[in-house]
Write an enzyme that holds these catalytic residues in place. Structure first.
Site: not given
Length: 595
Positions: A76, A107, A189
């Site tokens: 992402h 992910d 992230s």
């Protein structure tokens, strides 16, 4: 007043007596622990990557895992950066990077930093050794604050292990992940989670933000490094990879056991003998005590791996090895592709601000991206194909041996066999029977019975040795997997021709060609061939002892006594092979200083 004054003095004396004296051993321990943390952070910081999308359109974090520039991040994160991005390291320099492979379900993304072949990189740890209460460091680029490329460091504990995070309106599914209270915020992230020794144990990616605003809530989640290592070679293949499913639904019983509730009859699990009502005792060597455990373990493996399943039926236990199915249809995991069940048509979607088109790739690196459907970057698959195919070089040159092949020998019971492969047919004389298939057949049969289609497998074996990937309608590097679900990892090349799919296995520690599987259709058992020995025939290496299996049974063990390989005209193909040579990434090109 005098009483209050006296009481305050008394409490001060008691309080002072209850605290350790300054300058004692306890202070030394605290300072030593602090110094150790500082040293760990200093040691691992050079591997932490600050990712920036071209044009300032977002970014996130990552971590280098090899000196040649391969790095991990979240899908992402990279899905918003384009095929090329800028990556900053704490040396103050900004490097170009290119996308390599993506895992939209798990992910995870792999990218490659360019410009050096001596990048600092993290040491891979073992996430299965983590326990609740262990100290961990989360590092990265929260809120894109690391404009000087110095990573932000937060320190906390492991709050839980083997957590399962359901998909939330997307296909992202965090299985067997690590929960930590180390602060993870937007921008973290894709960044690394290190254990107290500075080993990489996870990739930070998710937090419990929904009801608490976009700030850390003390509940963050990291994808375990052990899961990522299962997928790493698949991701380095440049593909868009998928996770696995067994082809069966399970449920929890009142006694705590996990049983099969439903099972697809066309699945390999069904063909291996599993049935509704069977109890799943363990999967891939890990015990199953709940549905969540089952989903956790299943979710950390790639589509196509063969793994052991132990099950109980009544009082009897059995273990079978099952090749896992894909979790999604291909269209579901290709970014930007509308699913057939999506109720919204393109013109019904709500209008919103459009991102400006990405800038053109850096001129010196533009050839490092090759677009192809089903791939994040087909260039890297070409590189991996060539690397693995070098394992055939030691066998000699088969490129002109396109004529008639004749193989003869005896099986384990001294019964003779003879194989003839012409440009139009494959025939076998064995156990007082004669078998034949046509090369031009549109519906190959599993001939002989019990072999899984040995004659067709022999045809594809000849095509592979003589033409490598040239004549197959599809040919690519798949990744690596444990050979037969129990051995060391092997590199896998996958080919397809006339709906027949073959997997070609090469050793990892020694790049030897060790065997292959051919499957006539996805719902049939494969013909599995393993080379038990390799000999010399007519100046070339050729397998001299073959084990042939299908399903749960061994069909035969052949010893090859004679091999005749005639020359013939080279087959023609209208287009150039997709395994044409490609240049290796230039690891010593320019780097730009951070502004």
């Amino acid at each position: 007043m005098r009483t209050a004054w006296f009481m305050s003095i008394a409490w001060g004396v008691v309080g002072a007596a209850s605290w350790p004296a300054t300058g004692g051993a306890d202070d030394a321990d605290v300072l030593a622990a602090q110094q150790r943390r500082v040293e760990v952070v200093q040691r691992v910081s050079p591997s932490v990557v600050a990712i920036f999308a071209p044009g300032g359109q977002g970014g996130g974090s990552g971590v280098l895992i090899s000196p040649d520039g391969y790095a991990l991040s979240n899908f992402h994160v990279t899905s918003g950066t384009g095929n090329f991005m800028k990556c900053g390291l704490n040396d103050g320099k900004l490097y170009d990077a290119v996308i390599v492979g993506i895992d939209p379900t798990g992910d995870v993304a792999v990218l490659k930093l360019l410009g050096r072949d001596d990048f600092p990189h993290a040491t891979i740890g073992d996430s299965d050794l983590l326990k609740a209460g262990d100290w961990v460091y989360a590092m990265g680029n929260p809120f894109l604050l690391a404009v000087d490329f110095q990573p932000t460091v937060t320190y906390g504990i492991v709050s839980g292990v083997h957590r399962y995070q359901y998909p939330a309106g997307t296909i992202l599914e965090y299985t067997d992940c690590i929960q930590t209270d180390s602060s993870i915020n937007p921008g973290n992230s894709g960044g690394p989670l290190f254990n107290d020794a500075g080993e990489l144990v996870g990739i930070n990616g998710r937090g419990s933000f929904e009801k608490r605003g976009r700030v850390n809530s003390g509940a963050g989640y990291a994808i375990s490094i052990n899961q990522i290592m299962h997928f790493l070679d698949h991701l380095k293949s440049g593909r868009i990879v998928d996770h696995a499913t067994l082809g069966a639904a399970v449920t929890s019983e009142l006694d705590g056991s996990v049983t099969i509730q439903q099972i697809l009859e066309e699945s390999e699990a069904y063909r291996r003998g599993l049935r509704q009502g069977d109890e799943i005792v363990s999967f891939a060597g890990r015990p199953i005590g709940s549905v969540n455990q089952y989903k956790n373990i299943l979710g950390i493996y790639p589509k196509g791996w063969k793994l052991p399943i132990e099950y109980r039926r009544g009082q009897e236990k059995a273990t079978v090895y099952v090749r896992l199915r894909g979790l999604h249809n291909p269209g579901e995991i290709i970014p930007g592709q509308r699913r057939d069940d999506d109720p919204k048509k393109p013109d019904e979607r709500r209008p919103g601000p459009r991102r400006p088109p990405p800038p053109p790739p850096p001129e010196q690196y533009k050839d490092l991206f090759v677009e192809k459907e089903g791939y994040a970057n087909y260039y890297f698959n070409q590189v991996e194909q060539q690397r693995v195919l070098k394992g055939l070089d030691a066998w000699g040159d088969y490129s002109t041996k396109n004529g008639v092949w004749k193989l003869a020998g005896r099986d384990q019971r001294e019964r003779p066999f003879a194989v003839t492969i012409t440009p139009t047919t494959v025939s076998l004389a064995y156990i007082d029977q004669n078998y034949e298939v046509s090369v031009d057949a549109t519906d190959f049969q599993p001939t002989p019975e019990g072999s899984g289609g040995l004659l067709t497998a022999l045809l594809h074996f000849k095509l592979f040795l003589t033409q490598r990937g040239f004549l197959f309608s599809d040919f690519h590097y798949l990744g690596s997997e444990p050979l037969d679900g129990r051995g060391e990892k092997a590199d896998v090349l996958l080919s397809e021709l006339s709906a027949v799919q073959s997997r070609w296995y090469f050793g990892r520690t020694s790049p030897e060609f060790v065997g292959f599987d051919s499957q006539l259709s996805k719902d049939q058992d494969e013909c599995e061939v393993r080379f038990l020995a390799v000999g010399e025939f007519d100046g070339r290496r050729f397998p001299s002892r073959w084990q042939i299996r299908s399903g749960n049974s061994e069909y035969a063990v052949w010893t090859i006594e004679s091999v005749t390989l005639a020359e013939g005209p080279s087959p023609q193909r209208k287009t150039e092979p997709e395994t044409a040579p490609v240049a290796a990434p230039d690891s010593k090109s320019s780097e730009s200083e951070a502004k």
